[in-house]
Design a protein around this motif. Sequence first.
Motif, PDB file in Angstrom:
ATOM      1  N   ALA B  40       7.307 -20.417 -18.244  1.00 31.60           N
ATOM      2  CA  ALA B  40       6.894 -19.647 -17.064  1.00 31.60           C
ATOM      3  C   ALA B  40       7.645 -18.321 -16.995  1.00 31.60           C
ATOM      4  O   ALA B  40       7.074 -17.281 -16.650  1.00 31.60           O
ATOM      5  N   PRO B 109       8.794 -14.498  -1.378  1.00 32.50           N
ATOM      6  CA  PRO B 109       8.981 -14.143  -2.790  1.00 32.50           C
ATOM      7  C   PRO B 109       8.736 -12.653  -3.050  1.00 32.50           C
ATOM      8  O   PRO B 109       9.439 -12.024  -3.835  1.00 32.50           O
ATOM      9  N   LYS B 110       7.750 -12.097  -2.364  1.00 31.85           N
ATOM     10  CA  LYS B 110       7.449 -10.680  -2.564  1.00 31.85           C
ATOM     11  C   LYS B 110       8.618  -9.791  -2.110  1.00 31.85           C
ATOM     12  O   LYS B 110       9.008  -8.855  -2.804  1.00 31.85           O
ATOM     13  N   ILE B 152       9.231 -20.116  -0.516  1.00 30.34           N
ATOM     14  CA  ILE B 152       7.823 -20.017  -0.907  1.00 30.34           C
ATOM     15  C   ILE B 152       6.978 -20.662   0.179  1.00 30.34           C
ATOM     16  O   ILE B 152       7.186 -21.833   0.513  1.00 30.34           O
ATOM     17  N   SER B 164       9.146 -26.008 -11.904  1.00 26.34           N
ATOM     18  CA  SER B 164       8.668 -24.933 -12.779  1.00 26.34           C
ATOM     19  C   SER B 164       7.601 -24.079 -12.093  1.00 26.34           C
ATOM     20  O   SER B 164       7.398 -22.919 -12.447  1.00 26.34           O
ATOM     21  N   GLN B 165       6.931 -24.654 -11.103  1.00 22.05           N
ATOM     22  CA  GLN B 165       5.939 -23.876 -10.356  1.00 22.05           C
ATOM     23  C   GLN B 165       6.623 -22.870  -9.438  1.00 22.05           C
ATOM     24  O   GLN B 165       6.158 -21.743  -9.273  1.00 22.05           O
ATOM     25  N   GLN B 168       7.652 -20.159 -11.594  1.00 25.49           N
ATOM     26  CA  GLN B 168       6.508 -19.322 -11.960  1.00 25.49           C
ATOM     27  C   GLN B 168       6.208 -18.295 -10.874  1.00 25.49           C
ATOM     28  O   GLN B 168       5.960 -17.127 -11.156  1.00 25.49           O
ATOM     29  N   ILE B 169       6.228 -18.750  -9.636  1.00 31.30           N
ATOM     30  CA  ILE B 169       5.890 -17.834  -8.535  1.00 31.30           C
ATOM     31  C   ILE B 169       6.924 -16.719  -8.405  1.00 31.30           C
ATOM     32  O   ILE B 169       6.577 -15.547  -8.277  1.00 31.30           O
ATOM     33  N   TYR B 172       6.524 -14.362 -11.352  1.00 27.56           N
ATOM     34  CA  TYR B 172       5.278 -13.602 -11.182  1.00 27.56           C
ATOM     35  C   TYR B 172       5.473 -12.453 -10.203  1.00 27.56           C
ATOM     36  O   TYR B 172       5.087 -11.309 -10.474  1.00 27.56           O
ATOM     37  N   GLU B 173       6.097 -12.737  -9.084  1.00 25.95           N
ATOM     38  CA  GLU B 173       6.292 -11.672  -8.088  1.00 25.95           C
ATOM     39  C   GLU B 173       7.218 -10.578  -8.627  1.00 25.95           C
ATOM     40  O   GLU B 173       7.014  -9.399  -8.353  1.00 25.95           O
TER      41      GLU B 173
END
Lengths: 259, 259
Positions: B40, B109-110, B152, B164-165, B168-169, B172-173
């Motif tokens: 990820a 997260p952003k 999140i 792991s998700q 990932q988030i 990704y952000e």
Amino acid sequence: MSMSEKEKGKEKALKLIEESIKFILVETTHPGNIGAAARAMKNMGIKQLGLVSPKEFPNEKAFYRAKAATDVLENAEVYKTLKDAISDSHFVVGTSARNRKVPWPIVTPKEAAEKILSLSQQPESKIAVIFGREDRGLTNAELGLCNLHVHIPSSEEYTSLNLSQAIQILAYEIRLKALSVEGMLEEQEWDVPLAENAEVERLIEHFEELMQEIEFYKVDNPRQLLTRVRRFFRRSKLDHLEANIFRGVFASIQKKLKK
Amino acid sequence: MSMSEKEKGKEKALKLIEESIKFILVETTHPGNIGAAARAMKNMGIKQLGLVSPKEFPNEKAFYRAKAATDVLENAEVYKTLKDAISDSHFVVGTSARNRKVPWPIVTPKEAAEKILSLSQQPESKIAVIFGREDRGLTNAELGLCNLHVHIPSSEEYTSLNLSQAIQILAYEIRLKALSVEGMLEEQEWDVPLAENAEVERLIEHFEELMQEIEFYKVDNPRQLLTRVRRFFRRSKLDHLEANIFRGVFASIQKKLKK
């Protein structure tokens, strides 16, 4: 209990994503990925799962990996073909690796989420988000059934995400958009429901038939012509009445030509 | 090769996230999660992995799940304590389930990604993002070592993401922020210029003419029919080639009908 307008909007949006969105996994090889997908979806409030010809399902690995999302697996619908799975969908989003010869409108997960949320407000709308095989994603023919293609921006060094991770990102963006609801209420309701997927498919086939009857071919590249027509109708989000008008026109033309 | 300023900025930001960001996993139980985390991260261009007292590592399950990110695992650093792992970090972000008794500044997260990117521009900055145990996250003492807590937004029905998700988030952000260009993919060039206004108008008129020739009218409301056709073509952003295809088809039909 009194809630602010914003809270009400948010609650409504979360309900809409639960009711209108279905994630569809095409020919998944590893049942563990199906379970991980179910969990990733439920974590974000998305619960409708469709499986097109999964290699092994139901399977205990799927249930193990789903943890507290076994309800999503229990309610999952299994289909033989992708066409069956999306026959009643009004809007279909396909996940794409983004190097097609004929470019389609391709958007970021965030943009896709915006579109999906806005469409979820149409009465009784059904929106499908399609994920391809672990090793090679969706075929061009499958992507041709979609209205919109979404691409997750990944590193050039390693572009291929695990299936359940791609699902997590899409679900996350959809939830974020539902929680933000700003501007949602501004969306004007369309007067007519969107055309269902099967209607659009019949319309495209009807147009192809008509082109054959009048022997209309671009000499240089007939296949590209069909792809372009398909791409046009797919991305243009026809409503039910518009689809009817076109089909009516095509049928009338065919009738006249036969005389 | 000359690049635009924008391209240069993007490339620099991607290099900075690779050099300055380390993801640290605390007391991970399942080695498979460590492998999935590595993948990820690499998918999003983040490569520094720290492991605090993992239960089993190195382990073949981790390498299996990492797929093409085994380099991230091979370069992973293992620490005895979280304090050791972050001893040279300038800024530490902790992931939190958000129901702490003493509220901390907690961000999305952003927002965390924005902060991380802005700090990554400091010379030689080292930023750590910390992820807790699969079953119970980070302890209050561990969260107390962080500068910022990130949460999140997940469904109340099922709040707990797979490790792991969550990774990932966040990854990704951070990548999105580095690419930083909202709607980037929109800039992908279409292969054909959009149809000019006059072309669209001629197409609509051509279609109306054709409908008259085949005497296609909805009995109840012919004007509404024309309005709907017009609205459809106007909103569908035809490109130049598509407009030509339709006009070619309409002209062929008219020719055939005259025979």
